[in-house]
Design a protein around this motif. Structure first.
Motif, short mmCIF file in Angstrom:
data_model
loop_
_atom_site.label_atom_id
_atom_site.label_comp_id
_atom_site.label_asym_id
_atom_site.label_seq_id
_atom_site.Cartn_x
_atom_site.Cartn_y
_atom_site.Cartn_z
N PHE A 124 0.83 -1.23 0.09
CA PHE A 124 0.05 -0.09 0.21
C PHE A 124 0.96 1.29 -0.12
CE2 PHE A 124 -2.96 -2.92 1.44
CZ PHE A 124 -4.45 -2.72 0.87
N LEU A 125 0.38 2.24 -0.85
CA LEU A 125 1.29 3.41 -0.97
C LEU A 125 0.41 4.41 -0.65
CD1 LEU A 125 3.02 2.90 -4.14
CD2 LEU A 125 3.58 1.99 -2.27
N TYR A 126 0.83 5.55 -0.24
CA TYR A 126 0.00 6.78 0.39
C TYR A 126 0.45 7.95 0.10
CZ TYR A 126 2.16 7.47 4.79
OH TYR A 126 3.18 7.97 5.75
N ARG A 127 -0.17 9.16 0.04
CA ARG A 127 0.35 10.60 -0.01
C ARG A 127 0.55 11.13 1.26
NH1 ARG A 127 -1.44 13.68 -4.45
NH2 ARG A 127 -0.52 15.49 -3.16
N TYR A 268 5.51 4.47 1.24
CA TYR A 268 4.88 3.04 1.70
C TYR A 268 4.06 3.10 2.93
CZ TYR A 268 5.05 -1.98 1.49
OH TYR A 268 4.66 -3.19 1.40
N GLY A 269 2.87 2.46 2.76
CA GLY A 269 2.20 2.58 4.01
C GLY A 269 2.06 1.15 4.73
N ASN A 270 1.41 1.10 5.67
CA ASN A 270 1.26 -0.04 6.48
C ASN A 270 0.06 -1.23 5.73
OD1 ASN A 270 2.90 -0.10 8.71
ND2 ASN A 270 1.62 1.51 9.46
N PRO A 271 0.23 -2.48 5.84
CA PRO A 271 -0.80 -3.34 5.35
C PRO A 271 -2.16 -3.05 5.85
CG PRO A 271 0.99 -4.59 6.31
CD PRO A 271 1.05 -3.05 6.77
N VAL A 272 -3.16 -3.59 5.31
CA VAL A 272 -4.38 -3.51 5.59
C VAL A 272 -5.18 -4.99 6.00
CG1 VAL A 272 -7.03 -2.57 5.08
CG2 VAL A 272 -4.97 -1.50 4.40
N GLY A 273 -5.95 -5.07 6.86
CA GLY A 273 -6.57 -6.64 7.11
C GLY A 273 -6.10 -7.12 8.59
N PRO A 274 -7.24 -8.09 9.02
CA PRO A 274 -6.66 -8.32 10.32
C PRO A 274 -5.54 -8.81 10.61
CG PRO A 274 -8.52 -9.60 9.31
CD PRO A 274 -8.10 -8.58 8.37
N GLU A 379 12.87 2.82 3.31
CA GLU A 379 11.97 2.90 4.28
C GLU A 379 10.82 1.84 4.11
OE1 GLU A 379 9.68 6.86 5.87
OE2 GLU A 379 8.58 6.19 4.04
N ALA A 380 10.43 1.31 3.17
CA ALA A 380 9.54 0.22 2.94
C ALA A 380 10.04 -1.07 3.40
CB ALA A 380 9.18 0.12 1.46
N GLN A 381 11.26 -1.46 3.17
CA GLN A 381 12.25 -2.55 3.50
C GLN A 381 12.22 -2.73 5.10
OE1 GLN A 381 12.94 -4.49 1.08
NE2 GLN A 381 12.46 -2.83 -0.50
N ASP A 382 12.43 -1.38 5.85
CA ASP A 382 12.63 -1.45 7.10
C ASP A 382 11.40 -1.65 7.93
OD1 ASP A 382 15.21 -0.98 6.67
OD2 ASP A 382 15.05 1.26 7.09
#
Length: 463
Positions: A124-127, A268-274, A379-382
């Protein structure tokens, strides 16, 4: 050797000449563009006149043709293949390939690739510039993701906060957060059984969530049809702010708009979902390398074995220190001949030296520019370092199981994706339509499909 490349004069490149000098083997690359390779491969395979080394067929195709004598079994040459043996036979962490990639007779015909995948490549990517401007925190769970999209919709009423260009793949990409690691077949670590992803209760929960987003104008209803160009336009203006894509897009989009919007900051954003997880990418992959059974088999085996050595990996993906690369003060590889270029990526190395030609390498060197991350990519890798789902087992199927899977997989996936899109896009769809879909999946062969996987899993577990 049959390879795929858009470069010209490939046989005159530095890598080819250097490889010939190191191995004493005359290398003749038969190459086709990336756009035509798959079609050319079909024609060549149908002709029966195989080059000494190819890549591209599926594992099932290779094992079937290997059993008919078209390809040579690698296991018959192990005493002449020190690098293959060290990597895939003697290494306890990697030797699963000998049972998972081999055929019913225990012969292995495909030559794996080692180390190609990067740790994190999609998500997930975000502004971030828009989130920060309005004090919207990065979500840490599904509810916060939903609230962030709602807030964006309030602030930008004409926008649709989440946009997508991947069409039906959105169900696969989002599914990881709902513990659906495989698509369309999913391995359940809790039960040790394989399932059809499209009929899992967790999958319905995901569809219900997507449906809610669509109904509230938070998910672009064009997600199943949107083109890359339309999606790009939405994500580079203030029409949409969140998406799922390749991490290279983080800098690519900024470079496209920096002149008019220097504050643009896609992150890069966090995942979504439980489950709050992303997919894992395997260290070992099969790209369909196989060696023809002919008078050149032994030489071809030895050439592939050299490509699997650390020296071969360096040559094919980095070069030769002192010849065409040096190590900078930070320890990273630099190419003096390419110092005037703003960006050196693997296509540049392919054009200049013949490195990174698809089908021409079997191991990568992690010092290669391919693994140089920009600040945003790092940043995404970390961020995702400890947030990956476990890899599914790699199974070996009988001919009958392969036939069952081949007959049913495409039908089930097409039907599953069509139902999923209708479920999300149609207000009247609910539990009754879901129950009907479960019955339809059974009629389309769900039990036989997952049965083939579970039979193979039982043998895998027994070995």
């Amino acid at each position: 050797m049959l390879v795929s490349s858009d470069a010209s004069n490939l046989n005159d490149k530095w890598v080819v000449k250097e490889l010939e000098e190191r191995t004493g083997v005359k290398v003749d690359l038969q190459f086709y563009s990336t756009a035509t390779y798959a079609e050319k491969l079909k024609v060549i395979m149908a002709s029966g006149d195989l080059p000494d080394i190819i890549h591209g067929p599926s594992l099932a195709e290779i094992n079937e043709l290997g059993g008919k004598g078209a390809f040579a079994p690698i296991n018959d040459y192990l005493d002449q293949l020190p690098n293959f043996k060290a990597m895939y036979v003697d290494n306890a962490e990697n030797n699963w390939v000998m049972k998972s990639y081999s055929d019913d007779g225990g012969n292995i015909y495909t030559w794996p690739i080692y180390g190609l995948n990067r740790e994190v490549n999609h998500g997930f990517l975000y502004r971030k510039d828009i989130f920060d401007k309005h004090n919207i925190p990065l979500w840490t769970n599904t509810e916060e993701f939903y609230q962030a999209l709602k807030k964006l919709k309030e602030l930008y009423p004409d926008s649709i906060p989440y946009a997508s260009k991947t069409q039906a793949w959105i169900f696969r990409d989002w599914g990881y957060g709902w513990n659906i690691a495989g698509y369309p077949h999913n391995y359940n670590e809790d039960t040790g059984k394989w399932e059809l992803a499209f009929t899992k209760p967790e999958y319905k929960e995901m569809l219900d969530f997507m449906k809610k987003l669509r109904q509230e104008g938070l998910l672009d209803p064009e997600f199943v049809t949107d083109t890359s160009a339309n999606w790009t336009a939405k994500m580079t203006t203030d029409q949409s702010f969140v998406t799922f894509d390749w991490i290279g897009r983080l800098d690519m989009f900024y470079n496209q708009v920096k002149e008019t919007n220097p504050e643009y900051d896609l992150r890069y954003g966090n995942p979504v979902g439980p489950e709050f997880k992303i997919r894992s990418l395997p260290m070992i992959s099969s790209y369909g390398h196989a060696i023809a059974k002919n008078e050149n088999t032994e030489v071809s085996m030895k050439l592939m074995d050299y490509l699997t050595s650390p020296s071969g990996a360096e040559l094919m993906t980095v070069g030769q220190q002192g010849e065409n690369y040096e190590l900078g003060a930070d320890g990273k590889v630099v190419y003096p001949e390419l110092k005037d270029l703003d960006l050196i990526e693997i296509k540049v190395l392919e054009d200049k030296y013949g490195m990174w030609v698809q089908g021409f390498y079997t191991r990568t060197d992690r010092r290669s520019v391919y693994y140089n991350y920009t600040e945003k990519e790092q940043e995404a890798q970390d961020m995702m370092k400890d947030m990956k789902l476990p890899l599914d087992p790699v199974l070996k199927f009988t001919d009958e199981e392969n036939s069952t899977i081949a007959d049913l997989a495409a039908t089930l996936q097409k039907a599953g994706e069509e139902f999923s899109a209708k479920y999300v896009l149609t207000d009247s769809y609910g539990q009754a339509e879901w129950d009907a879909w479960l019955q339809q999946a059974k009629k389309l062969g769900e039990d036989d499909f997952v049965g083939a996987y579970n039979a193979a899993q039982a043998r895998f577990d027994a070995e």
